[in-house]
Motif scaffolding. Structure first.
Motif, mmCIF file in Angstrom:
data_model
loop_
_atom_site.group_PDB
_atom_site.id
_atom_site.type_symbol
_atom_site.label_atom_id
_atom_site.label_comp_id
_atom_site.label_asym_id
_atom_site.label_seq_id
_atom_site.Cartn_x
_atom_site.Cartn_y
_atom_site.Cartn_z
ATOM 1 N N LEU A 288 41.981 28.255 30.269
ATOM 2 C CA LEU A 288 40.520 28.256 30.384
ATOM 3 C C LEU A 288 40.077 27.694 31.731
ATOM 4 O O LEU A 288 39.151 28.205 32.352
ATOM 5 C CB LEU A 288 39.883 27.462 29.242
ATOM 6 C CG LEU A 288 39.891 28.117 27.868
ATOM 7 C CD1 LEU A 288 39.342 27.164 26.817
ATOM 8 C CD2 LEU A 288 39.091 29.397 27.885
ATOM 9 N N VAL A 289 40.744 26.645 32.184
ATOM 10 C CA VAL A 289 40.430 26.073 33.492
ATOM 11 C C VAL A 289 40.705 27.096 34.579
ATOM 12 O O VAL A 289 39.911 27.278 35.508
ATOM 13 C CB VAL A 289 41.241 24.762 33.717
ATOM 14 C CG1 VAL A 289 41.149 24.313 35.159
ATOM 15 C CG2 VAL A 289 40.768 23.675 32.769
ATOM 16 N N LYS A 290 41.822 27.802 34.476
ATOM 17 C CA LYS A 290 42.187 28.833 35.456
ATOM 18 C C LYS A 290 41.146 29.950 35.488
ATOM 19 O O LYS A 290 40.736 30.407 36.553
ATOM 20 C CB LYS A 290 43.581 29.399 35.124
ATOM 21 C CG LYS A 290 44.044 30.482 36.035
ATOM 22 C CD LYS A 290 44.350 29.979 37.414
ATOM 23 C CE LYS A 290 44.922 31.101 38.261
ATOM 24 N NZ LYS A 290 44.844 30.843 39.662
ATOM 25 N N ILE A 291 40.703 30.391 34.319
ATOM 26 C CA ILE A 291 39.688 31.448 34.253
ATOM 27 C C ILE A 291 38.381 30.972 34.860
ATOM 28 O O ILE A 291 37.712 31.720 35.576
ATOM 29 C CB ILE A 291 39.499 31.937 32.797
ATOM 30 C CG1 ILE A 291 40.736 32.723 32.365
ATOM 31 C CG2 ILE A 291 38.266 32.796 32.655
ATOM 32 C CD1 ILE A 291 40.755 33.115 30.906
ATOM 33 N N GLU A 292 38.003 29.725 34.624
ATOM 34 C CA GLU A 292 36.775 29.182 35.217
ATOM 35 C C GLU A 292 36.880 29.152 36.741
ATOM 36 O O GLU A 292 35.928 29.447 37.442
ATOM 37 C CB GLU A 292 36.479 27.777 34.672
ATOM 38 C CG GLU A 292 35.947 27.766 33.264
ATOM 39 C CD GLU A 292 34.671 28.577 33.090
ATOM 40 O OE1 GLU A 292 33.759 28.497 33.949
ATOM 41 O OE2 GLU A 292 34.595 29.306 32.084
ATOM 42 N N ASP B 238 34.784 34.539 45.175
ATOM 43 C CA ASP B 238 34.187 35.782 45.659
ATOM 44 C C ASP B 238 35.239 36.851 45.890
ATOM 45 O O ASP B 238 34.959 38.047 45.803
ATOM 46 C CB ASP B 238 33.424 35.541 46.965
ATOM 47 C CG ASP B 238 32.142 34.751 46.733
ATOM 48 O OD1 ASP B 238 31.607 34.812 45.616
ATOM 49 O OD2 ASP B 238 31.697 34.075 47.676
ATOM 50 N N PHE B 239 36.458 36.440 46.222
ATOM 51 C CA PHE B 239 37.562 37.366 46.468
ATOM 52 C C PHE B 239 38.703 37.019 45.521
ATOM 53 O O PHE B 239 39.102 35.860 45.418
ATOM 54 C CB PHE B 239 38.046 37.275 47.920
ATOM 55 C CG PHE B 239 37.002 37.710 48.894
ATOM 56 C CD1 PHE B 239 36.865 39.050 49.233
ATOM 57 C CD2 PHE B 239 36.146 36.785 49.468
ATOM 58 C CE1 PHE B 239 35.895 39.451 50.127
ATOM 59 C CE2 PHE B 239 35.168 37.176 50.357
ATOM 60 C CZ PHE B 239 35.036 38.521 50.688
ATOM 61 N N LEU B 240 39.210 38.036 44.829
ATOM 62 C CA LEU B 240 40.237 37.811 43.823
ATOM 63 C C LEU B 240 41.524 38.539 44.190
ATOM 64 O O LEU B 240 41.483 39.643 44.730
ATOM 65 C CB LEU B 240 39.762 38.343 42.460
ATOM 66 C CG LEU B 240 38.434 37.826 41.938
ATOM 67 C CD1 LEU B 240 38.023 38.593 40.695
ATOM 68 C CD2 LEU B 240 38.525 36.347 41.622
ATOM 69 N N THR B 241 42.627 37.915 43.862
ATOM 70 C CA THR B 241 43.906 38.617 43.970
ATOM 71 C C THR B 241 44.010 39.536 42.753
ATOM 72 O O THR B 241 43.214 39.439 41.805
ATOM 73 C CB THR B 241 45.088 37.631 43.969
ATOM 74 O OG1 THR B 241 45.111 36.956 42.706
ATOM 75 C CG2 THR B 241 44.994 36.642 45.115
ATOM 76 N N VAL B 242 44.980 40.413 42.762
ATOM 77 C CA VAL B 242 45.180 41.305 41.621
ATOM 78 C C VAL B 242 45.490 40.490 40.366
ATOM 79 O O VAL B 242 44.979 40.775 39.285
ATOM 80 C CB VAL B 242 46.297 42.328 41.922
ATOM 81 C CG1 VAL B 242 46.651 43.136 40.691
ATOM 82 C CG2 VAL B 242 45.867 43.253 43.053
ATOM 83 N N ARG B 243 46.282 39.439 40.522
ATOM 84 C CA ARG B 243 46.604 38.585 39.373
ATOM 85 C C ARG B 243 45.347 37.895 38.846
ATOM 86 O O ARG B 243 45.138 37.828 37.630
ATOM 87 C CB ARG B 243 47.651 37.543 39.762
ATOM 88 C CG ARG B 243 47.979 36.622 38.576
ATOM 89 C CD ARG B 243 49.070 35.660 38.890
ATOM 90 N NE ARG B 243 50.326 36.408 38.780
ATOM 91 C CZ ARG B 243 51.426 36.101 39.426
ATOM 92 N NH1 ARG B 243 51.449 35.076 40.236
ATOM 93 N NH2 ARG B 243 52.513 36.804 39.265
ATOM 94 N N ASP B 244 44.489 37.386 39.742
ATOM 95 C CA ASP B 244 43.236 36.763 39.304
ATOM 96 C C ASP B 244 42.362 37.764 38.547
ATOM 97 O O ASP B 244 41.798 37.454 37.497
ATOM 98 C CB ASP B 244 42.451 36.223 40.504
ATOM 99 C CG ASP B 244 43.100 35.013 41.154
ATOM 100 O OD1 ASP B 244 43.957 34.380 40.505
ATOM 101 O OD2 ASP B 244 42.744 34.715 42.319
#
Length: 140
Positions: free
Chosen positions: A12-16, A22-28
């Protein structure tokens, strides 16, 4: 050994953290959307989500492109539903029973044709309507 609640808390902390980027990796992006990374790469390959590849190992996706992907898909679904409902009415359609009688076909065979040719249908009261031109095109 970590307990299940600690693992859930960490995710949950990771998802928050991911939600605020603003920019996400594919894993994110895969964690945020609860999809596999392979699915995200497929969306990128089909150009459904914009991305930028810095190298083979570093691809970034803007958060607003993910939001736009959802907005576009929801609008398309809404538009297609509305256009189907507008196009199919009592004036330009057969009921299933009318089509059966006109073409001397069983209901099961007619429904199989409707499914095979992906003919849109609309439920109106106790009747199911299909456009005359769609059914006529099959039998002509």
């Amino acid at each position: 050994m970590e307990t299940l609640s600690k693992v859930n808390e960490k995710s949950l902390v990771k998802i928050e953290e991911v939600k605020n980027k603003d920019f996400l990796t594919v894993r994110d992006a895969s964690q945020l959307l609860n999809m596999s990374t392979k699915t995200i790469y497929r969306l990128i390959e089909r150009k459904e989500i914009n991305s930028f590849s810095f190298s083979d190992r570093k691809t970034l996706i803007r958060r607003k492109d993910i939001d736009a992907y959802f907005d576009n898909n929801l609008k398309q679904i809404k538009r297609s539903k509305e256009s189907t409902e507008i196009e199919i009415n009592l004036d330009n359609s057969y009921t299933i029973q009318e089509a059966q009688k006109k073409f001397n076909i069983s209901s099961a065979a007619l429904y199989n044709l409707i499914i095979r040719f992906k003919i849109p249908k609309k439920k109106q009261g106790k009747y199911t309507l299909v456009r005359k031109e769609d059914i006529d095109s099959i039998f002509n």
